[in-house]
Design a protein around this motif. Sequence first.
Motif, PDB file in Angstrom:
ATOM      1  N   PRO A 109      99.755 -11.163 -72.544  1.00  8.16           N
ATOM      2  CA  PRO A 109      99.991 -11.624 -71.262  1.00  8.16           C
ATOM      3  C   PRO A 109     101.024 -11.163 -70.396  1.00  8.16           C
ATOM      4  CG  PRO A 109      98.802 -13.468 -72.437  1.00  8.16           C
ATOM      5  CD  PRO A 109      99.321 -12.392 -73.611  1.00  8.16           C
ATOM      6  N   GLU A 110     102.263 -11.322 -71.260  1.00  4.22           N
ATOM      7  CA  GLU A 110     103.359 -10.908 -70.372  1.00  4.22           C
ATOM      8  C   GLU A 110     103.273  -9.402 -70.198  1.00  4.22           C
ATOM      9  OE1 GLU A 110     104.285 -11.101 -74.989  1.00  4.22           O
ATOM     10  OE2 GLU A 110     103.091 -12.262 -73.456  1.00  4.22           O
ATOM     11  N   TYR A 111     102.786  -8.470 -71.456  1.00  2.00           N
ATOM     12  CA  TYR A 111     102.627  -7.183 -71.052  1.00  2.00           C
ATOM     13  C   TYR A 111     101.593  -6.666 -69.854  1.00  2.00           C
ATOM     14  CZ  TYR A 111     101.877  -2.233 -71.761  1.00  2.00           C
ATOM     15  OH  TYR A 111     101.696  -0.787 -71.667  1.00  2.00           O
ATOM     16  N   VAL A 112     100.727  -7.537 -69.654  1.00  2.16           N
ATOM     17  CA  VAL A 112      99.616  -7.280 -68.750  1.00  2.16           C
ATOM     18  C   VAL A 112     100.166  -7.552 -67.393  1.00  2.16           C
ATOM     19  CG1 VAL A 112      97.653  -8.125 -67.655  1.00  2.16           C
ATOM     20  CG2 VAL A 112      97.773  -8.266 -70.087  1.00  2.16           C
ATOM     21  N   GLY A 147      92.881 -14.581 -69.316  1.00  2.00           N
ATOM     22  CA  GLY A 147      93.563 -15.594 -68.453  1.00  2.00           C
ATOM     23  C   GLY A 147      94.832 -15.000 -67.737  1.00  2.00           C
ATOM     24  N   ALA A 148      95.538 -14.081 -68.187  1.00  2.00           N
ATOM     25  CA  ALA A 148      96.460 -13.353 -67.439  1.00  2.00           C
ATOM     26  C   ALA A 148      96.032 -12.530 -66.358  1.00  2.00           C
ATOM     27  CB  ALA A 148      97.406 -12.464 -68.408  1.00  2.00           C
ATOM     28  N   LEU A 149      94.870 -11.829 -66.424  1.00  2.00           N
ATOM     29  CA  LEU A 149      94.407 -11.069 -65.638  1.00  2.00           C
ATOM     30  C   LEU A 149      93.760 -11.868 -64.279  1.00  2.00           C
ATOM     31  CD1 LEU A 149      92.336  -8.641 -67.879  1.00  2.00           C
ATOM     32  CD2 LEU A 149      94.156  -8.018 -66.129  1.00  2.00           C
ATOM     33  N   ALA A 150      93.109 -12.933 -64.822  1.00  2.73           N
ATOM     34  CA  ALA A 150      92.850 -14.033 -63.484  1.00  2.73           C
ATOM     35  C   ALA A 150      93.805 -14.501 -62.915  1.00  2.73           C
ATOM     36  CB  ALA A 150      92.113 -15.203 -64.196  1.00  2.73           C
ATOM     37  N   ALA A 155      96.738 -14.177 -57.592  1.00  2.50           N
ATOM     38  CA  ALA A 155      97.994 -13.631 -56.726  1.00  2.50           C
ATOM     39  C   ALA A 155      97.710 -12.476 -55.786  1.00  2.50           C
ATOM     40  CB  ALA A 155      99.062 -13.119 -57.668  1.00  2.50           C
ATOM     41  N   GLY A 156      96.719 -12.046 -55.707  1.00  2.00           N
ATOM     42  CA  GLY A 156      96.311 -10.891 -54.698  1.00  2.00           C
ATOM     43  C   GLY A 156      96.737  -9.491 -55.213  1.00  2.00           C
ATOM     44  N   LYS A 157      97.234  -9.528 -56.405  1.00  2.00           N
ATOM     45  CA  LYS A 157      97.569  -8.099 -57.061  1.00  2.00           C
ATOM     46  C   LYS A 157      96.357  -7.115 -57.421  1.00  2.00           C
ATOM     47  CE  LYS A 157     102.316  -9.553 -58.604  1.00  2.00           C
ATOM     48  NZ  LYS A 157     103.237  -9.478 -59.456  1.00  2.00           N
ATOM     49  N   VAL A 158      95.300  -8.033 -57.699  1.00  2.00           N
ATOM     50  CA  VAL A 158      93.998  -7.275 -58.370  1.00  2.00           C
ATOM     51  C   VAL A 158      92.885  -7.733 -57.583  1.00  2.00           C
ATOM     52  CG1 VAL A 158      92.831  -6.872 -60.251  1.00  2.00           C
ATOM     53  CG2 VAL A 158      95.134  -6.661 -60.427  1.00  2.00           C
ATOM     54  N   ARG A 159      91.801  -7.092 -57.169  1.00  2.00           N
ATOM     55  CA  ARG A 159      90.685  -7.268 -56.509  1.00  2.00           C
ATOM     56  C   ARG A 159      89.547  -7.835 -57.709  1.00  2.00           C
ATOM     57  NH1 ARG A 159      91.194  -6.054 -51.078  1.00  2.00           N
ATOM     58  NH2 ARG A 159      93.345  -6.832 -50.417  1.00  2.00           N
ATOM     59  N   HIS A 160      89.393  -6.868 -58.477  1.00  2.00           N
ATOM     60  CA  HIS A 160      88.257  -7.095 -59.532  1.00  2.00           C
ATOM     61  C   HIS A 160      88.875  -6.433 -60.899  1.00  2.00           C
ATOM     62  CE1 HIS A 160      85.326  -7.244 -56.075  1.00  2.00           C
ATOM     63  NE2 HIS A 160      85.964  -6.359 -55.687  1.00  2.00           N
ATOM     64  N   ALA A 176      83.420 -14.932 -69.473  1.00  2.00           N
ATOM     65  CA  ALA A 176      83.581 -16.193 -69.496  1.00  2.00           C
ATOM     66  C   ALA A 176      84.776 -16.997 -68.928  1.00  2.00           C
ATOM     67  CB  ALA A 176      83.102 -16.909 -70.915  1.00  2.00           C
ATOM     68  N   VAL A 177      85.807 -16.070 -68.865  1.00  2.00           N
ATOM     69  CA  VAL A 177      87.143 -16.439 -68.664  1.00  2.00           C
ATOM     70  C   VAL A 177      87.117 -15.968 -66.973  1.00  2.00           C
ATOM     71  CG1 VAL A 177      89.757 -15.926 -68.491  1.00  2.00           C
ATOM     72  CG2 VAL A 177      88.068 -16.189 -70.721  1.00  2.00           C
ATOM     73  N   HIS A 178      86.853 -15.019 -66.787  1.00  2.00           N
ATOM     74  CA  HIS A 178      86.837 -14.401 -65.176  1.00  2.00           C
ATOM     75  C   HIS A 178      85.659 -13.350 -65.237  1.00  2.00           C
ATOM     76  CE1 HIS A 178      87.813 -12.129 -61.362  1.00  2.00           C
ATOM     77  NE2 HIS A 178      88.568 -13.409 -61.266  1.00  2.00           N
TER      78      HIS A 178
END
Length: 337
Positions: A109-112, A147-150, A155-160, A176-178
């Motif tokens: 997650p921190e790298y993502v 979870g990090a991507l969600a 945060a508005g940094k990514v749309r899809h 199942a997560v996003h």
Amino acid sequence: MTVTGTEGKTLMQSRTLGERLVTSALGLGCMGMSEFYGGRDDAESVATIRRALDLGVTMLDTSDMYGPFTNEELLGKAIAGRRGEVVVATKFGVERRPDDGYFGLNSRPEYVRRACDASLRRLGVDHIDLYYQHRVDPTVPVEETWGALAELVAAGKVRHLGISEAPADVVRRAHAVHPVTAGQYEYSLFSREPEADLLPTLRELNIGLVAYSPLGRGMLTGSIASLDQLEQDDYRRGTPRFQGDNLDHNLALVARVRKLAAEREVTPGQLALAWVLAQGPDVVPIPGTKRRRYLEENVAALDVRLSPADLAAIDASTPPGAAAGERYPSRPPVGHR
């Protein structure tokens, strides 16, 4: 089969990936502009990207590991002032260092979060339209990564969000997560593996398929007859499908495609792209090129209409499993597309 339109006047079609990501029916893969497929010409590459926008191509595909890093910078330069015309698709998860050739997987997650911020800077944009996990990291549960991507979406940094080369069960876990908007996989007349388990899963979950290497890494264009035509630093020189008896076998398949194309007055590459486009409205091929003339030839494939008889003839010429050789060497650079 009918072909309509004139050069430079193709009416761009649109397709929807997932619930609501609208993109051009044909995209542009930018990887080879910076690495893997021989020499670079940044000026021509920028001109090619801008010509793609002029033709209505909105899906532009890159990754932080291409270059490494320089392909995102190139794309950012090319789309400056035209951001509203572009679906920017990039990827994380293959960690590289610019100085020693290191390839590794990292989806912690921190790298993502770090990778996303770095891509935003290089691209010169305030959000990424489609952000892929480039390869699954077996050391990190996909649920943690997604979870990090969600959080990035919130945060508005990514749309899809997208995922690449993941097996169907991992796609389900991520979804199942996003919601997963798109899965990116190699898909062409030479690589029909997604048809078995993957495509049914994507369609069940309403996930689009973005098809990379839809021209069989260039072989299906009919323009490659031997390795001598490839530059010394071209990655394909070391891939199984371009080696020895495999190459001879695959070129015989290309000859069949060439014959079908000639009978229908289109190029082999246009026939191959039209076949991918005909596999469903949820499929978006992203052929890569770094030259405007090949881009224009590829876009003209949108004007090719394949009848059921055409599709049957193409299937008979290159059925699933027809190509000889594995897609990658036994130890490819991790995440190479």
